[in-house]
Design a protein around this motif. Structure first.
Motif, short mmCIF file in Angstrom:
data_model
loop_
_atom_site.label_atom_id
_atom_site.label_comp_id
_atom_site.label_asym_id
_atom_site.label_seq_id
_atom_site.Cartn_x
_atom_site.Cartn_y
_atom_site.Cartn_z
N LEU A 1 0.69 -1.04 0.26
CA LEU A 1 0.02 -0.34 -0.48
C LEU A 1 0.82 1.91 -0.01
O LEU A 1 0.73 2.22 -1.00
CB LEU A 1 -0.64 -0.12 1.28
CG LEU A 1 -1.78 1.37 1.70
CD1 LEU A 1 -3.01 1.32 0.40
CD2 LEU A 1 -1.76 1.24 2.85
N VAL B 1 -4.38 -5.27 -1.76
CA VAL B 1 -3.95 -5.13 -0.73
C VAL B 1 -2.53 -5.53 0.46
O VAL B 1 -3.53 -6.71 1.35
CB VAL B 1 -3.91 -4.17 0.19
CG1 VAL B 1 -3.46 -3.20 1.12
CG2 VAL B 1 -4.82 -3.13 -1.20
N THR C 1 -0.30 -5.32 3.59
CA THR C 1 0.63 -4.06 4.04
C THR C 1 0.63 -4.08 5.82
O THR C 1 -0.78 -5.02 6.04
CB THR C 1 -0.51 -2.83 3.93
OG1 THR C 1 -0.41 -1.98 4.65
CG2 THR C 1 -2.24 -3.17 4.38
N ARG D 1 -7.36 -7.53 1.62
CA ARG D 1 -6.58 -7.33 2.08
C ARG D 1 -6.34 -7.83 3.35
O ARG D 1 -6.96 -8.27 4.26
CB ARG D 1 -6.87 -5.71 2.98
CG ARG D 1 -7.85 -3.90 1.57
CD ARG D 1 -8.41 -3.59 2.46
NE ARG D 1 -8.97 -3.13 1.59
CZ ARG D 1 -10.81 -2.37 1.72
NH1 ARG D 1 -11.00 -2.19 2.85
NH2 ARG D 1 -11.53 -1.39 0.54
#
Length: 172
Positions: free
Chosen positions: A14, A112, A114, A137
């Motif tokens: 990210l 994503v 992160t 995510r």
């Protein structure tokens, strides 16, 4: 353009990769630390990239001889950052939208991955106009080990139902 048919999934960092958030993180650190009477240098801030706020604040407190509630410091800095995202938005990195469009057109899913807390990641994606395009995510809370350890990437591959060997990770 990169051809992606050999990959089934993109695992995307990210901060610094999808969004240009590092300048905002630096400013949030400065604003928060000022409330603690601490001034940080560009070298202090640049040396923290990729380490995480908890590690940064622990090292900074030790270096300055300050007693700190690290978790409270991290939470307070995050609140400053979230306010900036709401107020100022956040630019997507050049090429991010094009990459996501290409992946979608090629049938490649994207996730994503992160080290950011979920609430910060969601706010960053929302501020950059990417939240709806990247609903999948893996965030800080999802694993006990964090990048560069492979655990977050392996979790993302499992959640996507894709062998890790068919994933392409993109980092800054």
């Amino acid at each position: 353009m990169v051809t992606m048919p050999q990959f089934a999934a993109l695992l995307l960092d990210l901060d610094g990769t999808l969004v240009d958030s590092e300048p905002r993180h630096f400013q949030a650190h400065r604003e928060f630390l000022t409330t603690k009477g601490i001034t940080v240098t560009e070298d202090d801030l640049a040396g923290n990239v990729g380490k995480g706020d908890g590690v940064f604040y622990q090292l900074l407190a030790e270096k300055r001889g300050v007693t700190a509630d690290i978790a409270a410091w991290v939470a307070a800095k995050s609140e400053v950052l979230l306010g900036m995202y709401r107020r100022d938005g956040l630019p997507a990195r050049p090429g991010a939208m094009r990459l996501l469009d290409h992946a979608r057109d090629e049938g490649v899913c994207a996730c994503v991955v992160t080290n950011s807390e979920r609430r910060v990641a969601v706010a960053a994606l929302t501020a950059a106009g990417l939240a709806e395009r990247l609903p999948l995510r893996v965030c800080y809370e999802d694993t006990h080990l964090h990048k560069p350890d492979p655990a977050p990437y392996l979790l993302a591959a499992r959640r996507l139902g894709v062998p890790a060997s068919r994933c392409l990770a993109i980092e800054d």
